[in-house]
Motif scaffolding. Structure first.
Motif, PDB file in Angstrom:
ATOM      1  N   ALA A 183       0.855  -1.191   0.000  1.00 44.72           N
ATOM      2  CA  ALA A 183       0.000   0.000   0.000  1.00 44.72           C
ATOM      3  C   ALA A 183       0.888   1.236   0.000  1.00 44.72           C
ATOM      4  O   ALA A 183       1.428   1.607   1.040  1.00 44.72           O
ATOM      5  CB  ALA A 183      -0.908   0.001   1.236  1.00 44.72           C
TER       6      ALA A 183
ATOM      7  N   SER B  68      -8.397  -4.030  -5.875  1.00 42.75           N
ATOM      8  CA  SER B  68      -9.394  -3.969  -4.813  1.00 42.75           C
ATOM      9  C   SER B  68      -8.922  -4.662  -3.538  1.00 42.75           C
ATOM     10  O   SER B  68      -9.459  -4.429  -2.471  1.00 42.75           O
ATOM     11  CB  SER B  68     -10.708  -4.589  -5.319  1.00 42.75           C
ATOM     12  OG  SER B  68     -10.425  -5.873  -5.831  1.00 42.75           O
ATOM     13  N   LYS B  69      -7.927  -5.509  -3.667  1.00 42.82           N
ATOM     14  CA  LYS B  69      -7.424  -6.206  -2.476  1.00 42.82           C
ATOM     15  C   LYS B  69      -6.734  -5.227  -1.539  1.00 42.82           C
ATOM     16  O   LYS B  69      -6.310  -4.158  -1.944  1.00 42.82           O
ATOM     17  CB  LYS B  69      -6.448  -7.306  -2.892  1.00 42.82           C
ATOM     18  CG  LYS B  69      -7.139  -8.622  -3.208  1.00 42.82           C
ATOM     19  CD  LYS B  69      -6.131  -9.699  -3.542  1.00 42.82           C
ATOM     20  CE  LYS B  69      -5.885  -9.682  -5.037  1.00 42.82           C
ATOM     21  NZ  LYS B  69      -4.811 -10.501  -5.516  1.00 42.82           N
ATOM     22  N   ASN B  70      -6.565  -5.614  -0.293  1.00 46.98           N
ATOM     23  CA  ASN B  70      -5.881  -4.765   0.655  1.00 46.98           C
ATOM     24  C   ASN B  70      -4.797  -5.518   1.402  1.00 46.98           C
ATOM     25  O   ASN B  70      -5.101  -6.503   2.071  1.00 46.98           O
ATOM     26  CB  ASN B  70      -6.892  -4.202   1.668  1.00 46.98           C
ATOM     27  CG  ASN B  70      -6.699  -2.717   1.830  1.00 46.98           C
ATOM     28  OD1 ASN B  70      -5.632  -2.174   1.503  1.00 46.98           O
ATOM     29  ND2 ASN B  70      -7.725  -2.046   2.343  1.00 46.98           N
ATOM     30  N   PRO B  71      -3.584  -5.134   1.367  1.00 48.94           N
ATOM     31  CA  PRO B  71      -3.048  -4.065   0.515  1.00 48.94           C
ATOM     32  C   PRO B  71      -3.086  -4.455  -0.959  1.00 48.94           C
ATOM     33  O   PRO B  71      -3.043  -5.642  -1.265  1.00 48.94           O
ATOM     34  CB  PRO B  71      -1.597  -3.947   1.002  1.00 48.94           C
ATOM     35  CG  PRO B  71      -1.255  -5.294   1.546  1.00 48.94           C
ATOM     36  CD  PRO B  71      -2.522  -5.850   2.115  1.00 48.94           C
ATOM     37  N   PRO B  72      -3.157  -3.470  -1.833  1.00 47.85           N
ATOM     38  CA  PRO B  72      -3.307  -3.779  -3.262  1.00 47.85           C
ATOM     39  C   PRO B  72      -2.031  -4.343  -3.873  1.00 47.85           C
ATOM     40  O   PRO B  72      -0.933  -4.031  -3.418  1.00 47.85           O
ATOM     41  CB  PRO B  72      -3.636  -2.416  -3.878  1.00 47.85           C
ATOM     42  CG  PRO B  72      -3.041  -1.413  -2.936  1.00 47.85           C
ATOM     43  CD  PRO B  72      -3.090  -2.030  -1.576  1.00 47.85           C
TER      44      PRO B  72
ATOM     45  N   ASP C  15      -4.896   6.662  -0.714  1.00 44.15           N
ATOM     46  CA  ASP C  15      -6.270   7.125  -0.575  1.00 44.15           C
ATOM     47  C   ASP C  15      -6.645   8.225  -1.570  1.00 44.15           C
ATOM     48  O   ASP C  15      -7.810   8.448  -1.843  1.00 44.15           O
ATOM     49  CB  ASP C  15      -6.494   7.625   0.860  1.00 44.15           C
ATOM     50  CG  ASP C  15      -5.388   8.591   1.297  1.00 44.15           C
ATOM     51  OD1 ASP C  15      -4.237   8.402   0.830  1.00 44.15           O
ATOM     52  OD2 ASP C  15      -5.675   9.524   2.069  1.00 44.15           O
TER      53      ASP C  15
END
Lengths: 376, 347, 566
Positions: free
Chosen positions: B109, B123-127, B114
């Motif tokens: 990330a 869309s995943k976190n972290p991308p 943001d």
């Protein structure tokens, strides 16, 4: 058979003067696949001797030379040089100099560099090399040609350089592989003498391969006649010429008449209606055995043939060929036109007796000049 | 002697060559770290990208490995077991998704995540990846050739299937070109699966040939080699700037697009430097730099109009389903190949 | 007869000299090189064609898929079509040209010969680019095609003819100039007409050369990649399919399958050529009286016009590429300038790639010549060791049968295998040099062998008798005497390394981009004019080196003439 003859005649050979054998070839066989190029060849070569391997192409003479050199090592059998077994040694660990028909001079090096080639690799000083090269070029009769390149020399000159190069390192054995074959006739004759002279002077044991009988007869101390991978006969040039050990040798060396005859005992043979005494040669051949009777054209006696001359008979001259210094005539016994042999008639004789085609005259085969071989 | 030592000396020199080649890439200050960065960004922009980055981070040197989308993707996949890249900066998001499926990407990330348009990030976190700019399909139309050949200026995709265009259209082969693939996937989304293939069947009748590269159709149109080139807007604007008689057409139905995106390759030994680069790649400064060539960028609020770039681009971009495109990529391509990439093509 | 005859004698096991050991060591080194650089990569490629994406063995499934995909296997037909048509045209044109060069007394024969060799200096994509400017939609003489498009078989065939003409010409000129004049005298004395003489004397005399030329051209065309890539349009051939599978679709397994499919005709053509070559050698060794062409005004004029036409076309194609590279923005801005030579703002690696190409070509020429010539010397001169020598001789001939693309792809599989310790050369200049040397090994090897066979076979025997180690003779005699051949080999390697695309297209990295590949990639990206510019740079570099080579050879000949002149 051949081996037997070789051994017997070898000890009887002239020019050995009680010297020790330098090179001993024992039962050497060389096979290329299924082809047997040398079949159990044995031979002793004495110190300082000049030996010629003579034979038609494919007889194995070059193969034997290359085996001695270690260039193509024999399949079996041993070779000793100066008392040392060298059978399995590579060429670079043997002691010989070699000269090839093609000269094999390095084209991009001067004559000097060619002769010095084998010396430069040894621990010899530059000055010594220069002196040695000069000495060798003098020896082969080419002083002051050292700066030239091989291509600027004639064939004969190139071969002298090759010889000088081969001798430069003072090898114990000099091998000559048809060295004169590529030269034209006159140069060849001159070089024959020079090489022979040089060899004698340096007393270096020498083996020369040749298919040229004249070369062998004029140069060699002893001739080794080879055929189909075996030695046919070993002897001095005179022995080889006078007393050929086999029909092959008789045919290969000089011109020979081969006449069909039958042994009739007591050393005699019958040719057609003519009875001839063949001396010792015919002695051990059983009565009734078909034989080949050999006599050289120059040995056919044409002068002073009387009724009581041994082995005399009447002949008819069928044809005559003028060869410059003599006539070579086709001759038949008087009542036997089918048997034809050659006889050399001197110019004198032809003139004196006015010999012409169709004429009859008496001839004789001197007993000591006849060779008889059993046909079986 | 010489000969004996030759094999040794050969290997020595060959080794020296290898070292020479290797060190050639590290001719930066001694303290600098070098990142191997794979990219499909247009060649003419590469120097600018590296220079701008080095204004802020002079201690990290970028070693570019640049090729077209298909080739870079192929290279990365080929090196899967033995990755040579540290970072990918500027490759189609669909390609990055493909690499993600192969578990080749390092999720991270970056700072300022943001601020990015949510469309411009994994869309995943972290991308696994973050977007840079949108790379949108468009039609390059050569006005001079159009007049000469009697080929009218198209306004829609469907226009291109009209008989007047027969032999006057060139598009990229989706099998090798990222642009080609986004065209095909957008048509399938716009017209539906069945309608999309029907459209392509009709289009195929008019296509003069398919190119390997996505920018080539526009360059060919710019050179008058063809009248209509299906390509992407950036290329069209660039060619127009060079003086080519081009109109850049945004078809009314909507246009496919893909993102140029950034990611760290899993297994890099220079993670720290790689993260610094990715942080910078979504910075405001970077976005402004992208905006010099691309109208649509990751931080939409910064976007300013680009010269020669059609204004309506942003509104015409379809709601691209990247996940669907990535997942169906193989199937779509083999179907396309079966239909069009055979000898039934015009000779 | 003798008693000893019954007892078999022990066989002599020759001791090896130091020389023998070193030479055998070298032979083994050459063997190791060929195994690593050709055999193992091919094996890896072959096995890859039987594997799925994850490396599991799946038998013939890939092949089944290949033959059930019409788009793929149609390419076989296309490839053969192109190869056959190109071969027929090239051979016909080259034959008449060669006939004119050898059998007529037309003027400017020397110039015609040189011009016909120019295509050898160009990457194969150069004619393709020229044709775009001639016959493309903006082409200056596009009307000639009567509405047909140049992007397709027509363009490919025209390009291939340009590219293969000098190859065919060299073989045919050799074949035609070794004719036996006595046969023609016999034909005249028998009052055979010109046509009858042609069919009964000329054709049979060059039969083997002709067959050889046919197969060489066929192989060159079917394995060429550059021309169909640039001008092939939608017309797919096997070589471009490999590229598309690997680069476009990352389908390495299918790439391997297509490679195998391409390898088959290449090997078949190669085998036929080898058999024919062997027979031709026997024909050439026969002693013959060289044929002296007689003056014939009509014939000489006709031949002169023909050759002038062909030479003009060749020059026009090169000239168009140069012109294309200088035009600022075709066709809308015809100002001449060097903007297209600003490679640094284009795809393909910029000017650095040109420098890389020069370096790569230089390394290939230097190391390749050293390796190949030394290898050939060892194969030719080592004593014994027949089995290994035979095997290595075969391996040295093999690369000729392997298309460059196939070799390049095979290198990926082998050298990029994670377990391969040699993998460190992957992506470096070294692998490019290795693949290029291997790709062009055979012709160089045969050139070296021919030169070595002309040396006196007894040099080594003489050296051994003088106890001079072989390498001394090798360096002091063999190398100087063979220098013309050595220079020929190095120039051949240099020029081919400059122009080759197929062998290196899969293997260059960003650090080692090459000019020929850059030209291809620039064309790929639509930058046709810069691609032409880069091709022109390649031609210039090759031509410069060729001219230097000619000067060097002449100087050398003069220096060495001392020992050649009588």
């Amino acid at each position: 058979m051949n081996k037997g003859i070789a051994v017997v005649e070898m000890t009887a050979g002239a020019g050995i003067d009680g010297r020790k054998p330098y090179l001993r070839i024992n039962n050497v066989t060389k096979k290329f696949g299924d082809f047997v190029a040398l079949n159990r060849v044995s031979l002793d070569v004495y110190e300082g001797e000049f030996v010629c391997f003579l034979g038609p192409s494919g007889c194995g003479k070059t193969t034997l030379l290359r085996a001695i050199a270690g260039l193509d090592i024999q399949t079996s059998g041993t070779i000793e040089q100066a008392g040392k077994d060298i059978s399995d040694l590579p060429a670079s660990e043997r002691d010989f100099g070699i000269v090839f028909q093609s000269y094999a001079l390095f084209p991009n090096l001067t004559v000097n560099r060619n002769v010095a080639y084998g010396l430069e690799n040894r621990k010899v000083s530059k000055a010594d090399i220069t002196a040695r090269v000069e000495e060798l070029l003098n020896l082969v009769g080419m002083p002051e040609q050292g700066q030239k390149y091989p291509a600027q020399l004639s064939g004969g000159q190139q071969q002298r350089v090759a010889l000088a190069r081969a001798l430069a390192t003072s090898p114990g054995l000099l091998l000559l592989d048809e060295p004169l074959s590529a030269l034209d006739a006159k140069v060849r004759v001159r070089l024959r003498h020079e090489v022979k002279h040089l060899q004698h002077k340096l007393d270096v044991t020498t083996i020369m391969v040749t298919h040229d009988q004249e070369e062998a007869l004029t140069m060699a101390d002893r001739i080794v006649v080879m055929n189909q991978g075996v030695i046919e006969q070993v002897g001095t040039p005179l022995e080889i010429y006078r007393r050929p050990g086999s029909p092959f040798v008789a045919d290969f060396v000089g011109t020979m008449n081969f006449l069909a005859a039958t042994a009739i005992g007591n050393g005699k043979v019958r040719m057609g209606n003519i009875e001839l005494s063949a001396g010792n040669d015919g002695a051990n051949i059983g009565e009734g055995t078909p034989v080949t009777l050999c006599v050289r054209p120059e040995d056919v006696m044409t002068r002073n043939v009387e009724a009581d001359t041994p082995n005399a008979f009447e002949v008819t001259v069928q044809d005559m060929e003028f060869l410059g210094s003599f006539y070579r005539a086709d001759i038949s016994p008087r009542d036997d036109e089918k048997t034809v042999f050659l006889a050399d008639l001197s110019i004198n004789l032809v003139r004196d007796k006015n010999i012409i085609k169709g004429m009859n005259l008496p001839v004789a085969f001197p007993e000591s000049r006849i060779r008889v071989f059993s046909q079986t | 002697m010489h000969i004996k030592s030759m094999p040794k000396s050969i290997t020595r020199v060959l080794a020296a060559t290898a070292v020479g080649v290797f060190t050639a890439g590290i001719s930066a200050p001694l303290f600098a770290e070098t990142l191997t960065v794979y990219t499909a960004v247009e060649a003419e922009d590469l120097k600018k990208y590296a220079a701008r980055f080095n204004e802020d981070h002079p201690d990290i040197k970028i070693k570019w490995v640049r090729d077209s989308t298909g080739i870079v993707t192929a290279k990365l996949l080929a090196e899967k077991n033995n990755p040579k890249a540290d970072v990918v900066w500027g490759l189609a998001a669909t390609s990055l998704m493909l690499l993600g499926e192969e578990n080749m990407l390092q999720p991270y990330a970056p700072k300022g995540l943001d601020k990015l348009d949510p469309k411009f990030r994994d869309s995943k976190n972290p991308p696994s990846w973050t977007g840079m700019d949108a790379w949108v399909a468009s039609i390059c139309y050569n006005t001079v050739e159009g007049k000469k050949n009697g080929v009218p200026k198209p306004t829609s995709w469907k226009d291109l299937t009209k008989p007047a265009y027969k032999g006057h259209v060139i598009m990229p082969n989706p099998n090798s070109s990222g642009t080609g693939f986004l065209d095909v996937s957008s048509w399938l989304q716009l017209f539906g699966e069945e309608g999309g293939w029907k459209f392509m069947d009709a289009l195929h009748e008019n296509i003069a040939r398919y190119t390997h590269s996505g920018s080539k159709p526009c360059k060919l149109a710019a050179a008058g080699e063809i009248t209509v080139g299906v390509s992407f807007a950036f290329r069209g604007a660039k060619s127009k700037a060079k003086g080519a008689p081009l109109d850049i057409v945004i078809p009314t139905e909507g246009i496919g697009w893909d993102m140029e995106a950034t990611s760290i390759i899993k297994g890099t030994k220079k993670l720290k430097a790689a993260q610094t680069l990715v942080d910078w790649s979504i910075s405001e400064k970077a976005n402004k730099m992208y905006n010099e060539g691309y109208a649509v960028i990751g931080i939409p609020s910064l976007a300013k109009p680009v010269k020669y770039f059609p204004k309506e681009v942003a509104t015409k971009m379809i709601d691209n389903d990247f996940a669907w495109a990535a997942k169906n990529r193989k199937r779509i391509l083999s179907e396309w190949q079966k239909r069009f990439d055979s000898k039934s093509d015009p000779k | 007869m003798t008693t000893a005859a019954a007892i078999p004698l022990p066989e002599i096991k020759p001791k090896l000299s130091g020389d023998d050991r070193i030479m055998r060591g070298f032979i083994l080194l050459v063997g190791v090189w060929m195994v690593i650089a050709v055999l193992l990569p091919l094996y890896f490629m072959l096995s890859k064609s039987f594997e799925d994406n994850d490396g599991n063995f799946i038998g013939l499934l890939n092949y089944a898929e290949y033959f059930s995909t019409p788009a793929l296997f149609y390419s076989i037909e296309n490839s053969f079509f192109i190869a056959v048509v190109s071969t027929v045209i090239t051979i016909t044109l080259a034959f008449i040209y060669a006939y004119a060069l050898t059998r007529s007394l037309m003027p400017f024969r020397g110039a015609f010969k040189v011009i016909a060799m120019i295509p050898l200096l160009a990457p194969s994509l150069l004619p393709a680019i020229s044709f775009v400017y001639f016959f493309g939609n903006q082409g200056v003489i596009k009307g000639v095609l009567m509405g047909e498009t140049i992007y397709g078989p027509i363009g490919i065939i025209m390009g291939e003819v340009f590219y293969t003409l000098p190859h065919a010409l060299m073989i045919l000129v050799t074949a035609l100039s070794t004719a036996d004049g006595r046969l023609y005298e016999a034909a005249i004395s028998l009052r055979a007409g010109k046509i009858k003489t042609f069919f009964t004397v000329t054709l049979p005399g060059i039969k083997y050369g002709l067959i050889s030329a046919i197969f060489v051209v066929f192989t060159l065309v079917i394995t060429d990649f550059g021309i169909p890539k640039v001008i092939g349009g939608q017309f797919n051939v096997l070589a471009t399919d490999i590229y598309k599978q690997v680069i476009g679709q990352q389908n390495f397994e299918m790439g391997a399958v297509v490679s195998v499919v391409l390898l088959i005709p290449a090997i078949a053509a190669f085998l036929v050529d080898r058999i024919v070559q062997r027979k031709q050698v026997a024909l050439l060794t026969a002693r013959a009286v060289p044929l002296e062409p007689k003056k014939s005004r009509g014939f000489d004029t006709a031949m002169g016009i023909y050759c002038a036409t062909i030479a003009f076309v060749i020059l026009a194609i090169i000239g168009m590429a140069i012109y294309a590279s200088l035009v600022t923005f075709w066709p809308y801005n015809l100002t001449l300038g060097f903007t297209n030579y600003d490679f640094d703002v284009m795809d393909g690696g910029g000017w650095e790639s040109f420098g890389n190409s020069l370096r790569m070509a230089a390394y290939t020429a230097v190391f390749g010549t050293a390796i190949i010539f030394t290898g050939a010397y060892m194969v030719e001169k080592t004593k014994g060791f027949a089995l290994a020598r035979g095997a290595i001789q075969f391996l040295c001939i093999l690369p000729m049968a392997v298309p460059g693309m196939v070799l390049g792809l095979a290198y990926i599989f082998f050298f990029n295998h994670p377990d391969n310790p040699l993998g460190m050369i992957y992506g470096t200049m070294v692998i490019l040099v290795v693949v290029t040397i291997s790709h062009f090994y055979t012709v160089s090897h045969l050139t070296a062998l021919t030169a070595l066979k002309q040396m006196d076979p007894e040099f080594e025997a003489v050296s051994a008798s003088l106890k001079v180690p072989f390498f001394r003779t090798f360096l002091r005699v063999t190398v100087p005497v063979c220098l013309p051949a050595i220079l020929d080999i190095s120039i051949y390697l240099f020029v081919n390394a400059m122009t080759t695309v197929s062998a290196v297209i899969f293997l260059y990295s960003s650090d080692t981009n090459l000019a020929s590949v850059a030209a291809l990639n620039m064309d790929d990206a639509g930058d046709v004019a810069p691609a032409a510019a880069m091709s022109v740079m390649i031609v210039l570099a090759s031509a410069t080196v060729r001219i230097l080579h000619a000067i060097l050879t002449r100087g050398l000949a003069r220096r060495l003439q001392a020992w050649r002149k009588r």
